[in-house]
Enzyme design. Structure first.
Site, PDB file in Angstrom:
ATOM      1  N   LYS A  38       0.817  -1.222   0.000  1.00  0.00           N
ATOM      2  CA  LYS A  38       0.000   0.000   0.000  1.00  0.00           C
ATOM      3  C   LYS A  38       0.847   1.267   0.000  1.00  0.00           C
ATOM      4  CE  LYS A  38      -4.315  -1.896   1.733  1.00  0.00           C
ATOM      5  NZ  LYS A  38      -5.325  -1.904   2.815  1.00  0.00           N
ATOM      6  N   ARG A  50      -3.228  -9.833   5.409  1.00  0.00           N
ATOM      7  CA  ARG A  50      -3.807  -9.937   4.061  1.00  0.00           C
ATOM      8  C   ARG A  50      -2.738  -9.451   3.080  1.00  0.00           C
ATOM      9  NH1 ARG A  50      -6.368  -6.507   0.512  1.00  0.00           N
ATOM     10  NH2 ARG A  50      -8.032  -7.425  -0.782  1.00  0.00           N
TER      11      ARG A  50
END
Length: 268
Positions: free
Chosen positions: A214, A248
């Site tokens: 991210k 995740r």
């Protein structure tokens, strides 16, 4: 905690949730797995690499994403869920915030709904989850990023999501929470929520950390998406130390190995 047919221990081990984006436009791997053969091969590869549960997404939720219709999202995820269910013995999480998609996904075999809006977007979603008896992940997210007391506001927002879940009849043992790294947060906010993950344990629910590739990693290291593995691994180590139940991630093998090493150091 039981998700699908698999039991997950509540404490002492961090499991790997592998990401399968069947989208043409996801921020990291858009278009790579939106064909059935490629998707199934990637699932098999991730299972071999140590994946414990697969998270399937049919709509990109990257910053500035374009919402697609329920019909289009259903057409992307349902066939993949059906094929994975028929071929592999692995729990399936469906990444959606739409009740119609959730209903069809659960009918196809999804064992958990992963909602980026924490049940606040679609008022029908909580009841569908409750009636189906599946698990759910409630992620922190908000449109208004004008926090007054950042960590307390996050806790208050998650408390509201938990209230909606319990009000609909979702039992506590079916609820997980996610701090929502990259959603409704500044770079500094993202770093703080990762640094203070232990605060989320006050709810008593398992925590999922989703920081893989991210922007918080890109900003910290000044690197593009395809070069964020090491940064992701750092967040996985930190999450493991802080006691999250799942990470995740896109890169299953490397994250599974670093969890194993971290836990060897932690537990002997």
């Amino acid at each position: 905690m039981k998700i699908g047919t698999k039991e997950f221990q509540a404490k002492g081990h961090t499991y790997v949730m592998g990401i399968l984006n069947v989208t043409p436009d996801s921020f990291s791997d858009g278009g790579k797995f939106d064909q059935m053969d490629a998707a199934l091969y990637h699932v098999e590869e991730m299972i071999t690499d140590g994946m414990d549960i697969v998270d399937i997404g049919g709509e990109s939720t990257r910053p500035g994403y374009t919402m697609i219709s329920e019909e289009e999202e259903i057409s992307r995820v349902v066939p993949v869920i059906e094929q994975i269910k028929s071929r592999f013995d692995i729990p399936i999480s469906l990444d959606t915030y739409k009740s119609g998609v959730a209903r069809e996904g659960i009918a196809a075999g999804a064992d958990m709904i992963n909602d980026i809006w924490g049940l606040k977007y679609d008022g029908n979603l909580a009841k569908i989850i409750a009636d189906a008896g599946v698990s759910c992940t409630l992620m922190h997210n908000r449109e208004d990023t004008g926090y007054k007391d950042y960590m307390q506001d996050v806790l208050n927002d998650l408390s509201e999501s938990i209230r909606l879940a319990r009000q609909a009849g979702i039992p506590d043992h079916k609820i997980l929470i996610d701090p929502g790294v990259g959603f409704g947060k500044t770079y500094e906010n993202n770093l703080e929520i990762i640094r203070r993950l232990e605060v989320l344990h006050s709810f008593g629910y398992p925590v999922i950390l989703g920081a893989s590739r991210k922007s918080v990693i890109g900003n910290a290291l000044d690197l593009p998406v395809e070069q964020r593995l090491e940064g992701t691994l750092a967040t996985t180590v930190f999450g493991t130390i802080k006691g999250v139940m799942f990470v995740r991630v896109h890169d299953v093998k490397e994250n599974a190995r670093i969890i194993k090493m971290t836990e060897a150091i932690l537990h002997g």
